[in-house]
Write an enzyme that holds these catalytic residues in place. Sequence first.
Site, PDB file in Angstrom:
ATOM      1  N   SER B  67      18.180  28.345  24.161  1.00  0.00           N
ATOM      2  CA  SER B  67      18.822  29.668  24.206  1.00  0.00           C
ATOM      3  C   SER B  67      19.556  29.971  25.511  1.00  0.00           C
ATOM      4  CB  SER B  67      17.785  30.774  23.969  1.00  0.00           C
ATOM      5  OG  SER B  67      17.408  30.812  22.622  1.00  0.00           O
ATOM      6  N   LYS B  70      23.226  30.309  25.332  1.00  0.00           N
ATOM      7  CA  LYS B  70      23.882  31.541  24.873  1.00  0.00           C
ATOM      8  C   LYS B  70      24.667  32.221  25.997  1.00  0.00           C
ATOM      9  CE  LYS B  70      20.232  32.473  21.439  1.00  0.00           C
ATOM     10  NZ  LYS B  70      18.966  33.216  21.168  1.00  0.00           N
ATOM     11  N   TYR B 195      26.258  24.662  17.033  1.00  0.00           N
ATOM     12  CA  TYR B 195      25.232  25.464  17.699  1.00  0.00           C
ATOM     13  C   TYR B 195      24.024  24.611  18.097  1.00  0.00           C
ATOM     14  CZ  TYR B 195      22.046  29.368  18.566  1.00  0.00           C
ATOM     15  OH  TYR B 195      21.169  30.253  19.144  1.00  0.00           O
ATOM     16  N   TYR B 247      14.234  37.449  25.525  1.00  0.00           N
ATOM     17  CA  TYR B 247      13.801  37.823  24.180  1.00  0.00           C
ATOM     18  C   TYR B 247      13.306  39.271  24.193  1.00  0.00           C
ATOM     19  CZ  TYR B 247      14.067  32.753  23.633  1.00  0.00           C
ATOM     20  OH  TYR B 247      14.491  31.466  23.617  1.00  0.00           O
ATOM     21  N   VAL B 265      13.628  28.001  24.659  1.00  0.00           N
ATOM     22  CA  VAL B 265      12.365  27.604  24.048  1.00  0.00           C
ATOM     23  C   VAL B 265      11.872  26.245  24.570  1.00  0.00           C
ATOM     24  CG1 VAL B 265      13.200  26.378  22.014  1.00  0.00           C
ATOM     25  CG2 VAL B 265      11.190  27.869  21.826  1.00  0.00           C
TER      26      VAL B 265
END
Lengths: 311, 311, 311, 311
Positions: B67, B70, B195, B247, B265
Site C-alpha cells: 500500500s 499508493k 496494481y 488505514y 501490509v
Amino acid sequence: MITQCEKSEELDQLVERARTYTSKGKVADYIPALGQADPNALSIAVHYTDGRCLAAGDTEKTFTLQSISKVLTLALAIMDNGEDYVFERVGMEPTGDPFNSIAKLETMVPSKPLNPMINAGALAVTNMLSGNTIEEKLGRLLAFVHDMTGKTHITYSSKVAESEFKTANLNRSLCYFMKEHHIIKGDVEELIDLYTKQCAIEVNCNDLARIGLVIANEGKDPETGREIIPKQISRIVKTFMVTCGMYNASGEFAIKVGIPAKSGVSGGIIAAYPNKLGIGICGPALDDKGNSIAGIKLLEMMSARYGLSIF
Amino acid sequence: MITQCEKSEELDQLVERARTYTSKGKVADYIPALGQADPNALSIAVHYTDGRCLAAGDTEKTFTLQSISKVLTLALAIMDNGEDYVFERVGMEPTGDPFNSIAKLETMVPSKPLNPMINAGALAVTNMLSGNTIEEKLGRLLAFVHDMTGKTHITYSSKVAESEFKTANLNRSLCYFMKEHHIIKGDVEELIDLYTKQCAIEVNCNDLARIGLVIANEGKDPETGREIIPKQISRIVKTFMVTCGMYNASGEFAIKVGIPAKSGVSGGIIAAYPNKLGIGICGPALDDKGNSIAGIKLLEMMSARYGLSIF
Amino acid sequence: MITQCEKSEELDQLVERARTYTSKGKVADYIPALGQADPNALSIAVHYTDGRCLAAGDTEKTFTLQSISKVLTLALAIMDNGEDYVFERVGMEPTGDPFNSIAKLETMVPSKPLNPMINAGALAVTNMLSGNTIEEKLGRLLAFVHDMTGKTHITYSSKVAESEFKTANLNRSLCYFMKEHHIIKGDVEELIDLYTKQCAIEVNCNDLARIGLVIANEGKDPETGREIIPKQISRIVKTFMVTCGMYNASGEFAIKVGIPAKSGVSGGIIAAYPNKLGIGICGPALDDKGNSIAGIKLLEMMSARYGLSIF
Amino acid sequence: MITQCEKSEELDQLVERARTYTSKGKVADYIPALGQADPNALSIAVHYTDGRCLAAGDTEKTFTLQSISKVLTLALAIMDNGEDYVFERVGMEPTGDPFNSIAKLETMVPSKPLNPMINAGALAVTNMLSGNTIEEKLGRLLAFVHDMTGKTHITYSSKVAESEFKTANLNRSLCYFMKEHHIIKGDVEELIDLYTKQCAIEVNCNDLARIGLVIANEGKDPETGREIIPKQISRIVKTFMVTCGMYNASGEFAIKVGIPAKSGVSGGIIAAYPNKLGIGICGPALDDKGNSIAGIKLLEMMSARYGLSIF
C-alpha cells in the site's frame, strides 16, 4: 397442454383499467433489447388446476424471464443439492435493501447473501446448478422449463444474453466479492455467462402462467399429476415469492395483493395461488422498484375482486 | 547518493525496545511470499535533508511496497492529470471504514471512493496513470521510483505480483463496482495486473527513507535540488499521509506520532517530516489494523523523544 | 491583552474577495437566533505569538461557539480525566459520515463514537467534565474560556441555549443510544442542557483568535508564558482539528488549507498554526457541509499567499 | 367462551419433544421480571373456528405480551386512522436488520421505519393510537384485548412496565430520532410510558390463542360472528406476521413453518392460520434472534405433521 384460452370480458376490462397506469412507468433501457419493448403493452394468462384458462392481451408475445428465472434456478438448485447445502450458502431472510446491493455482503459476518431473490443470492444459486459445463447446466435448466411448460422449443435470446453480459459489471462485482468469501466457486466470467443466459430465456404469458400453475399445484404437472418439483420445494419457492419476490416492494405487494409472485425487469410477473391457479403477465413499463407498474395494478384489482390473497 | 549510513546507539536502543512488540503482531499470510517474512525483523533508515543518514537493523533487506505504492501513484497521477481531474474521481475525505471496504461506494451518491489511500481510491488512481499499455504505465512508475531513489535497478517481484493477482478478488469486486459507476475505465484484469505489480515493487529501508526525504523536501532531490514532484503535489501527498495513511488507525497515529506516514501490509512504513527528514521502516509483524506493530511503536518513541509531531 | 489590532490593506482585500462567496452559502436557520445573522458578514482577527494582531471586518460582533466548543471541552475533559480515560470512551479516527450520524454507533462493536468532533463524541466528552452540577461544570468551562481570552465577562446566550435545547432531538437520540451502551452516564436532559449552553457561549473574532493562539502556542499564555493547557493536550487538540475539524470536509480542508481549524454552525472558525498564530473568523453563510463558505475561502487564500499549510 | 380445552396425547408428545430444545435457549434477563421465568416451561393452546380447543402444558400461566402487542396496536391504529395515514408514516417492507436497529432510519430518505414489527415502527404505531391521554389510549387498547379474549380483567403488570421504562434507552433513542424527523409527535417519555405498558399486558396461552383465532377468523368473534377487526385489517395483520413477525428470522420461519405468527421476548408466540385456528404458545427460553426456541420447534413439528403452511 392448453392450446387456446377463453376470452373473459371482465378480465379484458381489468386489463384496460390497469393499462392506464403504464404511462406512469418506464421501460428498462440499460440494454437495447429491453428498451424496444412496447411501454403500453399489457397481457395476462391465468391457468387453473382444473384445466381452464383465461387470457387477455397478446399472450403469445415473448419476453425474457430476467429475475423470474431466479425462482426456477432456486427450485433446480435445491433439487440438485438439497435444502441444507443451498441454505448454508444463501439465507432465507427478506431485506430492505435494493436487489443489486452489495453492502450487506460486507456487513454480515460471515458474508452470505440474504436470500435467493436478490442478485447476490441468485448468482450463488446459479453457481450451485449441477453440470460439468455451462452448456450442460443451461441445458438442464432449459429442460426443466420444457418440462413445466410442455414446450420443448423454449430457449434463450443470445442477443439479449450478449448485451447483458457486456453490462453485467455490478453482478461481476457481487461475484468477485462472494468468491473472496468462498460463497461461490469457479470462474466468474463463466458464471456471468450462464446467469445472463438464464435471464434471457424467452417465454410468453401462457408459458409463465403454466410454470406458475406447476408451482401452485405443489410441483405436479396439472394434467398428468407427475411430480416436476417436489412438493416441499414448491412450497419453499412460493414462500420466497411472498417474502422477497417483488424486489424491495415485496412487503407492500404482500399486503395489497397477497399472491406469491416474482417479477422481472422485462415487465414479466409470474404468480402462483396455492392449489388453484398460475398467472403469467407481461407489461414492460416498470415502476421505480423495477416491477411492471400495470402488472401490479392488475394483480391488485384481481386480488380485491376475486379474493386471491392467501392471508 | 547515500551509500553508507551512520550507526546510532540511541536509535539501536529504540529499535530493540520497539522490537519487543513484534511478538504481539502477525505477519500477513494471504500469499506465501509475505508469510515467509521474519516476524521479529525491524529495521529503520532515517535520511536528513542535510545529507546525514542514520540506520539500525538490516536496512538492505528488500520488501514489497504494497500500500505504500499508493502514495507514489497518487503523486504521479496528479502530475499526469492535474488535481481537478484526479479529485473529481477520488475524494479527499478520511473514512472510518476498513481500507478494502465497498459499502461506502454504494451509499455515496454519486459513487466515489472517499480517498486515494483506501483500495478503491488507489485502484481508481492507478487507472489514471498515463501510458498506452500496462508496460508503459508500469515503466513510468518505476522510472519515478528510480528518480526518487537514485537506484535504476529497482523493479517488482513477479512472484509476489502473480500471487496477489490470483487472490485479488476483493479488488476485482471494487473495480467492477467502480466500472459500473464510470469511476474507472478500460479492462479490469489489466488494471489488477498493473496494481498488483505496483504493490510488488521491491525496495529496502534506505530506498524508502530516500523517497520519504524527497516528499519531505517539497518534492526536490535533496542533493541536486531538482524538482521530482511539484511542491504543491508533495504537500497533497503529505496531507493524505496524515489523514489516511495508516488505514483506519490514521487518527490515532496522528495523535500519538504526528508524522505524515504510509504503511503497507509487508510491514513497511514510509514517513516524511516536512523540510527535515525521510524515514523508511520494515517490521513485518502487523497489528490488527494491518500496520507494522513494532514500526508504529518505534515511530511513537522517536516522536516523543525528538519532538517529531508536526502538530 | 490585545486591545487594538492593526488594519492591513492586504487582509482587507482578501476579505473582500472571499466575501463574494457568501452569496453561494446559506445561514443556518434551525433556530431563530442563528437565522438572524447577516449572511454577507465576514470578519477575521489574526493574533501572533509575538503580540502583533491583524483584523478585518467587524471583529467585535459576537456569535456563538457552537461546534467550536468541542475543541475546548475536549481539552478540558483530558485535563480532568487523562488521555486514557477519555479515549477509552471516544475514538481518535476521522469518519466519512456526517457530524450528527448515529449509524456507526450501531455498527461499531463495541459501540463508541469515532472521534470527539462529531456530535456523539462531543456529547460523550461533555459528559466527562468534572463538577457536581451542570452549573459547576459550565462554570469551569467558562473559567477556562476566560483564562484563554483574558476576558472574564464571556458567558453564554440563554436565548440561543434555550432554542437549541428545544430542537436537540437528534442529540437526545445519540445520548440515549450511548447511555444504552454505557458510553455516557447520568441524566440525558441535564447533559443536553449543558451541551446546548456550551454551544451558546458568545465570543467575537478576537476572542476566537486569542483562544487559537493559546492552542498554537503549545497551550501557554502568549504574554505571560503561563500554561493554560498542557503542551501534549494542545497537540492532541490541533491534531483533531486537522483530521476532523471541518465536519466531513476536513480532508479537503487539510489539502487546500492545511491549518488546524474547527468550524461551528454559527459561521465561526478557529484556526491555530503551531507556534505562530491563532485565527478567529466569523462568516455566517454556510456551505452544504456546514462550514462558513467565505471563511474557508479566506483561509484558502491566506494559506496560498502566506504558505500557512503545515504539510 | 372456551373454559376447558381437551387434552391431546399427540400434542403432549410434540410438546415434550420440543421441550428438549429449551436447554439450548436462554431466558431474557434485561429486566428481573423476565429473568425469573422457568426456562424449561413450554405450553400451547390451539383454538379452532368450530369451537374446539386443544391444550398442553400450563396454559393458565400468565406472561407479558412484549412484541406480540405490536400486532394489536397495528390493528387498532389502522382502525383509528385508516391505512393511508398509518402507512405514510410506517413502511410495509421486511428488513434484514435487527428489530431494534436505528441505522436504516438514518439511511432511508425520507426517514421512515421499514415496518410496524420492528421497534421503531411499533413505537410510531403506538404514537398514532386515538385518545387524549396515555390512560385513555391504554384503556382503549385493553378494551380491544378484552373484546378479543372475552376476558375483561386482563391488564398490564405495572412491575414489568416500570422495569422496562427504566431500561428503555434504545427505544428513547429511536423515538427522539423519529421526533426529529416528524415521524412521531408529542412527548417521548409519555410514549415510552404507554409502549412499556402495552408490552407488559399479561395474558396466558388461551388468551393468546383466542386473539389469534379472531385474527384467523377474518377479525370476527368466532362464536357470535361480530366484527372485532375489519376483515381487510385482519388480513394486513396476518401479512405482516408472515413477512416480519419473527424478528430477523421471519424468512426462515415462513419457509420452515409457514403460519402467520408473532413472537415476544417473554417467550410468547401468537399464530393465526387463516379461517381455521389460532395458537398461543409460551416458552421463555429464547434463541439468539429472540424467539422462543422450543416454541418455534413445536410450530415446525406441527406444521410438518398437520400441513399448516399457508404456502
